[in-house]
Scaffold this active site. Structure first.
Site, mmCIF file in Angstrom:
data_model
loop_
_atom_site.group_PDB
_atom_site.id
_atom_site.type_symbol
_atom_site.label_atom_id
_atom_site.label_comp_id
_atom_site.label_asym_id
_atom_site.label_seq_id
_atom_site.Cartn_x
_atom_site.Cartn_y
_atom_site.Cartn_z
ATOM 1 N N VAL A 56 0.868 -1.177 0.000
ATOM 2 C CA VAL A 56 0.000 0.000 0.000
ATOM 3 C C VAL A 56 0.906 1.227 0.000
ATOM 4 C CG1 VAL A 56 -1.722 1.336 1.273
ATOM 5 C CG2 VAL A 56 -1.886 -1.163 1.215
ATOM 6 N N ALA A 101 4.293 4.152 3.234
ATOM 7 C CA ALA A 101 3.909 2.923 2.539
ATOM 8 C C ALA A 101 4.014 1.764 3.525
ATOM 9 C CB ALA A 101 4.819 2.676 1.344
ATOM 10 N N LYS A 102 3.466 0.622 3.183
ATOM 11 C CA LYS A 102 3.608 -0.590 3.995
ATOM 12 C C LYS A 102 3.257 -1.757 3.103
ATOM 13 C CE LYS A 102 4.506 -1.381 8.420
ATOM 14 N NZ LYS A 102 5.488 -0.611 9.173
ATOM 15 N N GLY A 103 3.821 -2.931 3.400
ATOM 16 C CA GLY A 103 3.494 -4.072 2.556
ATOM 17 C C GLY A 103 3.809 -5.370 3.238
ATOM 18 N N ASP A 142 10.449 -5.405 8.497
ATOM 19 C CA ASP A 142 9.350 -5.274 9.455
ATOM 20 C C ASP A 142 9.203 -6.648 10.123
ATOM 21 O OD1 ASP A 142 6.671 -4.822 10.612
ATOM 22 O OD2 ASP A 142 6.573 -3.092 9.293
#
Length: 411
Positions: A56, A101-103, A142
């Protein structure tokens, strides 16, 4: 309240305080791009396995998007959306030139061999390589990922675009990683706590700390706090919880927890019920584990005068209200745990310059950023007559809104 609902709530409160235009407010909430890809790999036994990977990308008004990639069985799109949005505000509060952002990939990394993880990471990179990049979107480790994961992404990305170390941060030192990155979030927590206590005429030395979570962030925070004269009286992790009113010997506990995969059974402290860790008597409570641990059930029992949010979203909004009535000061996650993102920025800068810094420079720059960040948050608190959480949110949202308007969002 889940992470997305809480983040949206904080954003809306901040935008009301700032008097943002309702169309601009809506535009800031909607993610820039959401990517969902299928990743199929041959397993070691020859069978095929399929996983869903996604990214995202929330906002790029202030610069390339930035955020972690997690490998976890329950990668929930809502949570990833919330965390991507949180990164937008966090990078703005830290005053580093990034968006959020992150995924991640929905998988259980514990059930995959090292070679399966490598194949999965490479396939994921092949699917998103044209949507990430040094000036587009810069991933980082992460939950369930680490420096090795970043090395695989770097190598796979290089096959398409040539060697560009700045495409990911949190890399191994040998591949352009930054010194001081490993301890960065914990060290940021130390600097944030120092700034908060100084504001109240206190220092780290002589204060009693409880640390919930003894992973990377919690263990570094505890170690640095005890080096600076703070007394860590209780610690917990996934294995259990321990307490010693005279102060725990953190270097010994670190050795024990590495050898025994957890703090449980440490001889220099007494075991306690892990559920009671948050309500132990102390001056400063540092939740450094999961989200939502401080809620309306336990908020009334908390004895700490200060809470420093080293984890993402550890305090529910209901608990926020209870604690503020009790006079507890909460240093919010989007400021308190931004040390990792800030040193990621330093790593990216070093890679782009092709010139690496020594560790002392990294730590000194981090202290400057964290100290200035606290001053900026306090300034917003005075301007809008609000608590530290709203001070941080108004600071972050305002910076992103200003950049968006200056770039001409209505055109």
């Amino acid at each position: 309240m889940n992470a997305l609902a809480a983040t949206n709530r904080n954003f809306k409160l901040a935008s009301r305080l700032l008097g943002l235009d309702s169309k601009l407010e809506k535009s800031l909430l909607i993610p820039f791009r959401e990517i969902k890809v299928e990743c199929t790999i041959p397993k070691d036994d020859g069978t095929l396995a399929s996983f869903v990977g996604f990214r995202v990308q929330h906002d790029n008004a202030r610069g390339p998007m930035k955020g972690g990639i997690r490998y976890h069985p329950e990668v929930d799109p809502d949570e990833v959306n919330a965390l991507a949005q949180l990164m937008t505000w966090k990078t703005a509060v830290a005053n580093i030139p990034y968006g959020g952002a992150k995924g991640g990939i929905g998988c259980d990394p514990g059930q995959l061999s090292l070679s399966e993880l490598e194949r999965l990471t490479r396939v994921f990179t092949q699917k998103i390589h044209d949507l990430i990049g040094v000036s587009t979107d810069v991933p980082a480790p992460d939950m369930g990922t680490n420096a090795q994961t970043m090395a695989w992404i770097l190598d796979e990305y290089a096959k398409f675009h040539g060697y560009s170390p700045a495409v990911v941060t949190g890399k191994p030192i040998d591949l352009g990683g930054s010194l001081g990155r490993e301890a960065a979030t914990g060290r940021g927590v130390l600097f944030a706590t120092e700034a908060l206590l100084n504001e109240h005429g206190k220092s780290i030395a002589g204060q009693r700390f409880v640390v919930q979570g003894f992973g990377n962030v919690g263990s570094w925070a505890a170690q640095l706090i005890s080096e600076n004269g703070g007394k860590v009286v209780a610690v917990s992790d996934i294995s259990g919880a321990i307490k010693n009113g005279k102060g725990i010997d953190i270097p010994s506990l670190l050795k024990h927890s590495v050898a025994n995969r957890g703090v449980k059974g440490f001889s220099g402290a007494d075991p306690i019920d892990p559920n009671s860790i948050l309500v132990e008597d102390c001056d400063v409570l540092i939740p450094a584990a999961l989200g939502g641990v401080i809620n309306r059930e336990n908020a009334n029992e908390i004895k700490a005068k200060f809470i420093v949010e080293a984890a993402n979203h550890p305090t529910d909004p209901e608990a926020d209200e209870i604690l503020s009535k009790k006079g507890v000061t909460i240093l919010p996650d989007i400021y308190a745990n931004s040390g990792g993102a800030t040193v990621s920025y330093f790593e990216w800068v070093q890679n782009i310059q092709g010139f690496m810094w020594d560790e002392e420079k990294v730590n000194n720059e981090l202290r400057t950023y964290m100290t200035n960040g606290f001053k900026d948050v306090k300034e917003m608190c005075r301007t809008h007559n609000c608590d530290l959480r709203m001070g941080a949110f108004t600071l972050g949202v305002n910076r992103v809104a200003r950049a968006t308007v200056l770039r001409g969002w209505e055109a």
